[in-house]
Design an enzyme around this catalytic site. Structure first.
Site, short mmCIF file in Angstrom:
data_model
loop_
_atom_site.label_atom_id
_atom_site.label_comp_id
_atom_site.label_asym_id
_atom_site.label_seq_id
_atom_site.Cartn_x
_atom_site.Cartn_y
_atom_site.Cartn_z
N LYS A 123 37.08 29.66 -10.12
CA LYS A 123 36.31 30.52 -11.18
C LYS A 123 34.83 30.85 -11.01
CE LYS A 123 39.20 28.08 -14.74
NZ LYS A 123 39.32 26.80 -15.51
N GLN A 167 36.17 21.81 -18.13
CA GLN A 167 37.55 21.95 -17.50
C GLN A 167 38.55 20.79 -17.97
OE1 GLN A 167 38.64 24.08 -15.40
NE2 GLN A 167 40.61 23.48 -14.89
N ASP A 190 36.54 29.74 -23.66
CA ASP A 190 37.85 29.25 -23.49
C ASP A 190 38.58 29.45 -24.91
OD1 ASP A 190 38.89 28.14 -21.26
OD2 ASP A 190 37.84 26.46 -21.27
N1 GUE Z 1 39.08 24.43 -20.08
C1 GUE Z 1 40.03 24.75 -19.16
N2 GUE Z 1 40.28 26.10 -19.31
C2 GUE Z 1 41.31 26.70 -18.39
O1 GUE Z 1 41.81 27.78 -18.53
C3 GUE Z 1 42.30 25.84 -17.86
C4 GUE Z 1 41.81 24.31 -17.85
N3 GUE Z 1 40.77 23.88 -18.71
N4 GUE Z 1 42.43 23.45 -17.00
C5 GUE Z 1 43.57 23.82 -16.39
C6 GUE Z 1 44.15 25.12 -16.64
C7 GUE Z 1 44.94 25.62 -15.50
N5 GUE Z 1 44.51 26.89 -15.38
C8 GUE Z 1 44.75 27.71 -14.45
C9 GUE Z 1 44.07 28.99 -13.95
C10 GUE Z 1 44.16 29.60 -13.12
C11 GUE Z 1 45.24 29.63 -12.28
C12 GUE Z 1 45.57 30.32 -11.10
O2 GUE Z 1 44.60 31.19 -10.78
N6 GUE Z 1 46.72 30.36 -10.38
C13 GUE Z 1 46.89 31.12 -9.11
C14 GUE Z 1 47.33 30.39 -7.81
C15 GUE Z 1 46.18 29.25 -7.56
C16 GUE Z 1 46.43 28.37 -6.30
O3 GUE Z 1 46.96 28.93 -5.43
O4 GUE Z 1 46.10 27.33 -6.64
C17 GUE Z 1 48.11 31.79 -9.46
O5 GUE Z 1 48.96 31.50 -10.25
O6 GUE Z 1 48.22 32.80 -8.61
C18 GUE Z 1 46.28 28.64 -12.56
C19 GUE Z 1 45.90 27.65 -13.68
C20 GUE Z 1 43.38 27.18 -16.16
N7 GUE Z 1 43.25 26.20 -17.13
#
Ligand code: GUE
Ligand code: NDP
Length: 363
Positions: A123, A167, A190
Site C-alpha cells: 500500500k 490494518q 477503508d
Molecule cells: N484495514 C484493512 N483494509 C484492507 O483492505 C485489508 C485489511 N485491513 N486486511 C487484509 C485484507 C487483505 N487485503 C488485500 C489487499 C491487496 C491484496 C493484493 O494486492 N493481492 C495481490 C497479490 C499480493 C501478493 O502477491 O502478496 C493479488 O491478488 O494480485 C490482497 C489482499 C486488504 N485487506
C-alpha cells in the site's frame, strides 16, 4: 513533498521517527460489449477513471466451440488497476500544481504478521507511485488498546492526513470495533466505520467512503461491460470488510442478491442460479465448476496461501474458486493473483484522493 514518514510507537512512548519522506485478457463466446464504465450509482466517487478510460478493452473474438476448452474471459485486474492508478497520478499532480497540497494516507500496523506487513508495504509503495504521502505507525503486538487509540487520535488531528487505515486483523486482545469507531468519518478511507457502512446500506443515503475491495469488485464488473441491474448475484461470505459491503453495493446497483455463508444449506445450488458470483470465503477451491451456471461472471476475492514447493517462497496464492474448472463454465473470471487484489489498492488510493479533494475543497 512526497514520501513515507515512518512512526514507530513503543510502549514507552514515541521512539523512532524517521521522515523519508484492462481489461479482458482472453475472450469468450458470450458477446460482451466492452463499454465505457458508467460511474458507480449515486455514490461520491471521482470520475477520473470512469470518464477518461483510455484502454481499448475489446471487442471480444468469436466464441470457442470446444466445450473442454477455456471459454471465460480473464478480467485483468492488474491492468485495470494500473489504468486507474495512472488517472490518480494525474489528479494528484494537478492538485499539487493548483494548491500545493498532496493527499496523505496514514497506515497503522499492530504486530508482526507477515501477510499484514506485505500488504502494508504494498500500500505504501502504491502511494509513493501516485504521489500520495504516506505515514506509517508500527506498534508492537503487545500494545494496549489505548496506545492504538492514541495513534488513531493523533492521525485524526493531523490535517495532512486525509485517510487512516488500521490494518486488520488486529491482535486478539484488542477490540476492533472500539478502534474502528474512533477513526474520523471524513478520514475513514477503508469505509469500515459503522456510519459509512450504515449509509451504504440505506436507500437515499450516501456514505463518504465505500470499502475498497467491494468497490474494486464492482469497478471490475462495470469496466468489463457486465450488466448488473436486474441480474441475480450471489455473494459467498458475509464479513464486515468484504462480503457484507459487496452485497450492499450490488443491491445499490439493482442486482437481486443472495448471500451464502457457513450455515447455508446447498450453497452450490444457490450459487448455480447466479449470473454474477462474488466469492470471499478464504478457503481454496471451495467453489467448483459445477457450482456455476454456464456463462456466469465470477469475481474471486479469496486470497489463500497454499503450499507449493516449486514456487520461490514455498507457497503460492490461490482463490476460493477452482479456477481450472470455472474457466470452462464461466463467461468471465478474475484470476488470483492479478484480479481483485490490485483493485483493492487502487480503490484505497482513490478514496484517499477523494478525501483530500473534499478536505481542501478541490474539484
Ligand atoms: N484495514 C484493512 N483494509 C484492507 O483492505 C485489508 C485489511 N485491513 N486486511 C487484509 C485484507 C487483505 N487485503 C488485500 C489487499 C491487496 C491484496 C493484493 O494486492 N493481492 C495481490 C497479490 C499480493 C501478493 O502477491 O502478496 C493479488 O491478488 O494480485 C490482497 C489482499 C486488504 N485487506
Ligand atoms: N483481494 C483482496 O483485496 C482481499 C482478499 N481477501 C480474501 O478474501 C477471503 C475472505 O476474507 P474475509 O471476508 O476477510 O474473511 P472472513 O473469515 O472474515 O469471512 C469469511 C466468510 O466466509 C464464510 N464462510 C466460511 N466457510 C464457508 C463455507 N464453507 N461456505 C460458505 N461460506 C463460508 C463465513 O461465514 P460465517 O459468517 O457464517 O462465518 C464468513 O462470512 C480471504 O481469502 C481473504 O484473504 C480479503 C480482503 C481483501
Amino acid at each position: 513533498m512526497q514520501g513515507v514518514a515512518m512512526v514507530v510507537w513503543r510502549k514507552m512512548g514515541k521512539k523512532g521517527f524517521s521522515s523519508t519522506s484492462r481489461a479482458l485478457k482472453s475472450f469468450n463466446g458470450y458477446g460482451y460489449q466492452i463499454n465505457k464504465s458508467p460511474p458507480l450509482l449515486a455514490l461520491d466517487i471521482p470520475d477520473i477513471w470512469t470518464l477518461h478510460s483510455t484502454t481499448n478493452h475489446g471487442p471480444p473474438p468469436p466464441p470457442a466451440n470446444n466445450s473442454n476448452e477455456q471459454t471465460a474471459a480473464i478480467i485483468d485486474g492488474k491492468s485495470i488497476a494500473e489504468e486507474i492508478r495512472s488517472g490518480i497520478t494525474g489528479e494528484v499532480s494537478r492538485m499539487k500544481d493548483a494548491i500545493g497540497k498532496v493527499p496523505g494516507l496514514a497506515v497503522i500496523l499492530v504486530g508482526q504478521r507477515r501477510d499484514s506487513q506485505t500488504y502494508v508495504r504494498n500500500k505504501i509503495k502504491a502511494c509513493e507511485e501516485v504521489g500520495i504521502t504516506s505515514l506509517m505507525a508500527k506498534l508492537p503486538e503487545d500494545s494496549t488498546e489505548d496506545e492504538v487509540l492514541n495513534v488513531v487520535s493523533c492521525f485524526n488531528e493531523n490535517p495532512s492526513v486525509n485517510g487512516i487505515l488500521v490494518q486488520l486483523p488486529l491482535p486478539q486482545h484488542m477490540d476492533e470495533e472500539k478502534i474502528l469507531n474512533v477513526v474520523r468519518l471524513e478520514k475513514d478511507v477503508d469505509g469500515f466505520h459503522p456510519l459509512n457502512m450504515g449509509n451504504l446500506a440505506m436507500r437515499g443515503r450516501e456514505p463518504l467512503f465505500v470499502p475498497c475491495t467491494p468497490k474494486g469488485c464492482i469497478e471490475l464488473l462495470l469496466r468489463s461491460g457486465v450488466e448488473i441491474t436486474g441480474k441475480k448475484a450471489v455473494v459467498i461470505g458475509r464479513s464486515n470488510i468484504v462480503g457484507l459491503p459487496t452485497s450492499l453495493l450490488l443491491q445499490r446497483h439493482h442486482a437481486t442478491v443472495s448471500i451464502v455463508h457457513a450455515f447455508t444449506k446447498n450453497p452450490e445450488q444457490i450459487t448455480r442460479e447466479a449470473d454474477i458470483v462474488v466469492s470471499a470465503v478464504g478457503l481454496p477451491n471451495i467453489v467448483r465448476g459445477n457450482w456455476l451456471k454456464p456463462g456466469a461472471v465470477v469475481i474471486d476475492v479469496g486470497t489463500n496461501p497454499v503450499e507449493d514447493p516449486s514456487s520461490e517462497h514455498g507457497y503460492r496464492l490461490t482463490g476460493d474458486v477452482c479456477y481450472n474448472e470455472a474457466v470452462r463454465v464461466a463467461s468471465a473470471i478474475t484470476p488470483v493473483p492479478g484480479g481483485v487484489g490490485p483493485m483493492t489498492i487502487a480503490m484505497l488510493l482513490s478514496n484517499t484522493l477523494d478525501s483530500a479533494k473534499r478536505a481542501y475543497r478541490f474539484t
